[in-house]
Design a protein around this motif. Structure first.
Motif, PDB file in Angstrom:
ATOM      1  N   THR A   1     -83.852 -14.353  64.179  1.00  0.00           N
ATOM      2  CA  THR A   1     -84.052 -12.844  64.272  1.00  0.00           C
ATOM      3  C   THR A   1     -83.474 -12.002  63.418  1.00  0.00           C
ATOM      4  N   LYS A   2     -84.324 -10.744  63.033  1.00  0.00           N
ATOM      5  CA  LYS A   2     -83.853  -9.551  62.259  1.00  0.00           C
ATOM      6  C   LYS A   2     -83.668  -9.977  60.585  1.00  0.00           C
ATOM      7  N   VAL A   3     -84.318 -10.962  60.141  1.00  0.00           N
ATOM      8  CA  VAL A   3     -84.588 -11.163  58.844  1.00  0.00           C
ATOM      9  C   VAL A   3     -85.774 -10.646  58.266  1.00  0.00           C
ATOM     10  N   SER A   4     -86.414  -9.726  59.208  1.00  0.00           N
ATOM     11  CA  SER A   4     -87.371  -8.688  58.480  1.00  0.00           C
ATOM     12  C   SER A   4     -86.772  -7.549  57.689  1.00  0.00           C
ATOM     13  N   ARG A   5     -85.597  -7.513  57.752  1.00  0.00           N
ATOM     14  CA  ARG A   5     -84.863  -6.339  57.152  1.00  0.00           C
ATOM     15  C   ARG A   5     -84.044  -7.143  55.813  1.00  0.00           C
ATOM     16  N   PRO A   6     -83.866  -6.278  54.931  1.00  0.00           N
ATOM     17  CA  PRO A   6     -83.109  -6.808  53.788  1.00  0.00           C
ATOM     18  C   PRO A   6     -81.654  -7.166  54.223  1.00  0.00           C
ATOM     19  N   GLY A   7     -81.117  -8.233  53.759  1.00  0.00           N
ATOM     20  CA  GLY A   7     -79.532  -8.571  54.175  1.00  0.00           C
ATOM     21  C   GLY A   7     -79.490  -9.942  54.294  1.00  0.00           C
ATOM     22  N   CYS A   8     -80.236 -10.676  54.792  1.00  0.00           N
ATOM     23  CA  CYS A   8     -80.439 -12.087  55.116  1.00  0.00           C
ATOM     24  C   CYS A   8     -80.178 -12.973  53.885  1.00  0.00           C
TER      25      CYS A   8
ATOM     26  N   THR B   1     -94.484 -13.547  52.390  1.00  0.00           N
ATOM     27  CA  THR B   1     -95.328 -12.407  51.595  1.00  0.00           C
ATOM     28  C   THR B   1     -95.143 -11.174  52.206  1.00  0.00           C
ATOM     29  N   LEU B   2     -94.528 -11.170  53.566  1.00  0.00           N
ATOM     30  CA  LEU B   2     -94.260  -9.531  53.867  1.00  0.00           C
ATOM     31  C   LEU B   2     -92.741  -9.181  53.422  1.00  0.00           C
TER      32      LEU B   2
ATOM     33  N   ASP C   1     -97.097 -15.202  64.246  1.00  0.00           N
ATOM     34  CA  ASP C   1     -96.645 -14.256  65.314  1.00  0.00           C
ATOM     35  C   ASP C   1     -95.443 -14.786  65.749  1.00  0.00           C
ATOM     36  N   PRO C   2     -94.400 -14.194  66.387  1.00  0.00           N
ATOM     37  CA  PRO C   2     -93.193 -14.503  67.082  1.00  0.00           C
ATOM     38  C   PRO C   2     -93.444 -15.965  68.004  1.00  0.00           C
ATOM     39  N   TYR C   3     -92.644 -17.054  67.542  1.00  0.00           N
ATOM     40  CA  TYR C   3     -92.664 -18.261  68.188  1.00  0.00           C
ATOM     41  C   TYR C   3     -93.763 -19.085  67.783  1.00  0.00           C
ATOM     42  N   GLN C   4     -94.685 -18.657  66.570  1.00  0.00           N
ATOM     43  CA  GLN C   4     -95.652 -19.337  66.096  1.00  0.00           C
ATOM     44  C   GLN C   4     -95.102 -20.504  65.189  1.00  0.00           C
ATOM     45  N   THR C   5     -95.468 -21.651  65.164  1.00  0.00           N
ATOM     46  CA  THR C   5     -95.076 -22.487  64.067  1.00  0.00           C
ATOM     47  C   THR C   5     -96.150 -22.706  63.029  1.00  0.00           C
TER      48      THR C   5
ATOM     49  N   ALA D   1     -90.779  -9.962  64.479  1.00  0.00           N
ATOM     50  CA  ALA D   1     -91.839  -9.615  63.406  1.00  0.00           C
ATOM     51  C   ALA D   1     -92.526 -10.734  62.662  1.00  0.00           C
ATOM     52  N   PHE D   2     -93.570 -10.537  62.299  1.00  0.00           N
ATOM     53  CA  PHE D   2     -94.632 -11.302  61.539  1.00  0.00           C
ATOM     54  C   PHE D   2     -93.850 -11.723  60.385  1.00  0.00           C
ATOM     55  N   HIS D   3     -94.004 -13.060  60.223  1.00  0.00           N
ATOM     56  CA  HIS D   3     -93.478 -13.650  58.913  1.00  0.00           C
ATOM     57  C   HIS D   3     -94.625 -14.635  58.179  1.00  0.00           C
TER      58      HIS D   3
END
Length: 140
Positions: free
Chosen positions: A51-58, A128-129, A108-112, A86-88
């Motif tokens: 969670t929360k890796v869609s924001r810079p810092g991770c 890519t996002l 999508d969330p919880y997609q593999t 978030a999408f990744h």
């Protein structure tokens, strides 16, 4: 006299409403022995997008993909899971220079997403996002 009849009617109406609501609420409650818990589904993955890796810092703590570097044997599959809201994506190469070897598309969330590595080598990948999200697969 009219006032006594009105008060009596209101009291009777309140008693009827309370009786009806009590009988309905007691019918809605299931006995404890019939309540079943919903089983949880556990998905096995080699790499997690937390969670929360869609924001810079991770990237500062190397926790955008966990683990950010994974070593596997040739002909092994690696599975990624998106546990963020978030999408990744999981895309081979580095940001702005995809290699085209593999690409999960938007997850999508919880997609593999899984990929079988059939050639030894080191494979960089990224989201890519979110360009700060980078990882590496080492195939021996």
């Amino acid at each position: 006299m009219l006032k006594k009849i009105t008060v009596a009617s209101v009291v009777i109406a309140v008693i009827i409403i309370i009786s009806i609501s009590l009988s309905l609420s007691s019918d809605d409650v299931l006995p404890e022995s019939t309540v079943e818990e919903t089983p949880s589904i556990e998905v096995q993955a080699d790499v997690i997008m937390p969670t929360k890796v869609s924001r810079p810092g991770c990237e500062e703590t190397d926790k955008c993909y966990i683990p950010s570097k994974i070593t596997v044997e040739k002909d092994s599959s690696v599975t990624w899971i998106n546990e963020d809201s978030a999408f990744h994506s999981v895309t081979s190469g580095v940001y702005d220079e995809p290699t085209g070897l593999f690409d999960s598309g938007y997850m999508d969330p919880y997609q593999t997403f899984s990929y079988v590595f059939d050639t030894s080598g080191t494979y960089d990948y990224y989201c890519t996002l979110h360009p700060w999200m980078e990882g590496k697969v080492i195939v021996e």
